[in-house]
Design an enzyme around this catalytic site. Structure first.
Site, PDB file in Angstrom:
ATOM      1  N   ASN A 191     -10.827   0.109  -1.783  1.00 23.33           N
ATOM      2  CA  ASN A 191      -8.696   0.092  -1.344  1.00 23.33           C
ATOM      3  C   ASN A 191      -8.250  -0.874  -2.651  1.00 23.33           C
ATOM      4  OD1 ASN A 191      -6.368  -0.131  -0.346  1.00 23.33           O
ATOM      5  ND2 ASN A 191      -7.309  -1.090   1.767  1.00 23.33           N
ATOM      6  N   HIS A 221      -3.570   7.657   2.075  1.00 23.19           N
ATOM      7  CA  HIS A 221      -4.140   5.767   1.315  1.00 23.19           C
ATOM      8  C   HIS A 221      -5.411   5.891   1.400  1.00 23.19           C
ATOM      9  CE1 HIS A 221      -4.447   2.324   0.539  1.00 23.19           C
ATOM     10  NE2 HIS A 221      -4.038   1.283   2.024  1.00 23.19           N
ATOM     11  N   CYS A 246       0.873  -1.289   0.172  1.00 18.25           N
ATOM     12  CA  CYS A 246       0.097  -0.527   0.359  1.00 18.25           C
ATOM     13  C   CYS A 246       0.631   1.361   0.063  1.00 18.25           C
ATOM     14  CB  CYS A 246      -0.887  -0.089   1.037  1.00 18.25           C
ATOM     15  SG  CYS A 246      -2.261  -1.669   1.033  1.00 18.25           S
TER      16      CYS A 246
END
Length: 329
Positions: free
Chosen positions: A286, A256, A116
């Site tokens: 996501n 994020h 990520c």
């Protein structure tokens, strides 16, 4: 060739697959009550790839948009960095194919696997290259996570999405643009909080490997939440300090998009006005490393970045890996 005093973000682009998947489809399959996913994650919908879609194809769409937005010639791009956890193949890397698809005849190309936080690592490396070489770099983050989701595992099935985002970094002689502060971190003691157990050299494909072991699993979602908030908050505070700024100087906070509750908690820890947070998780979910450049591109479309703005980016994910960057526009 000459070195540059700094870099600057000169182009933005993003791409998502056509297929849009609403929460109701997943909630029905998992036996969840209507609205359960949005209450716990902030997600209403996400995009998932169709059978013919490829990672390099999705990345190329975002990269092309960023190059066109920057106005530079393709021959000027000296390096292509692709942050991804879902390359087209384990070997070869996907970045050379991406550069080929984009017609970047003079560009080196390499994949970066930072989960990520991969985009932040790529951005940091790109900034160093631009300063040293005085030449533009294309940074793309892309993932097709829908093909790695275990549809029976609630913790990951409700979160993950497919997307690509891209930026072009250009040389600049203005010391107030580009990366003003950066902090990168890792914590291998929590290496297995999110993982794909099989398929690597430790457990290669073999007769005793089950199909589910080649899909993503989240061992402890509550612990991942806690550690993500901790790492993102710590790195962001350090990056702001390295830039010689305070939280009040942050024009837009671009975290994020892992879970709305995570970045809301980070926002509170940092003392940043929630109205300055860029939120794309509602309609895009996501997509791991792709969420930050996707958010940058969407934010720039909605309200173009102005000279003098200070952006704060932060992420944490599998590994654990994390980081934060302060960028001057």
């Amino acid at each position: 060739m000459r070195s540059a005093r700094s870099s600057c973000l000169a182009g933005f682009g993003h791409a998502v697959p056509i297929r849009r998947v609403e929460n109701a489809e997943i909630e029905e399959r998992l036996g969840l009550e209507l609205g359960w996913i949005e209450r716990r994650t902030g997600i209403r919908a996400r995009h998932w790839a169709e059978p013919g879609d490829t990672l390099s194809g999705l990345a190329a769409k975002a990269g092309q948009a960023a190059i066109e937005n920057s106005g530079i010639a393709r021959d000027d791009v000296a390096l292509t960095l692709l942050a991804t956890s879902t390359p087209d193949h384990l070997l070869p890397p996907s970045a050379p194919l991406l550069a080929h698809r984009l017609g970047l005849a003079n560009s080196g190309a390499i994949d970066l696997a930072g989960a990520c936080s991969g985009f932040l690592y790529a951005l940091t490396l790109a900034d160093g290259f631009v300063r040293a070489q005085g030449r533009p770099v294309l940074v793309v983050a892309a993932n097709i996570l829908s093909r790695r989701i275990n549809p029976a595992e609630r913790a990951s099935a409700v979160l993950f999405a497919d997307a690509a985002g891209a930026v072009v970094l250009m040389p600049s002689q203005d010391p107030e643009t580009g990366l003003l502060g950066v902090d990168l971190a890792s914590d291998g003691s929590r290496y297995d909080l999110i993982s794909i157990p099989a398929g690597g050299s430790n457990r290669p494909f073999a007769a005793d490997v089950t199909p589910d072991e080649c899909l993503m699993t989240m061992r402890d979602g509550r612990e991942m939440f806690t550690q993500a908030v901790r790492m993102m908050s710590l790195c962001a505070n350090r990056a702001i300090a390295h830039a010689g700024l305070g939280a009040r100087d942050v024009s837009r906070f671009v975290p994020h998009q892992a879970n709305a509750r995570i970045f809301d908690a980070v926002c509170g820890n940092l003392g940043i006005d929630p109205e300055r947070t860029v939120r794309t998780i509602t309609n895009y979910g996501n997509s791991s490393a792709a969420t930050i450049p996707l958010s940058l591109s969407l934010a720039h479309q909605a309200a173009p970045f102005a000279s003098g703005e200070k952006l704060l980016l932060t992420a944490a994910g599998a590994g654990l890996t994390g980081g934060a960057c302060v960028i001057g526009m």
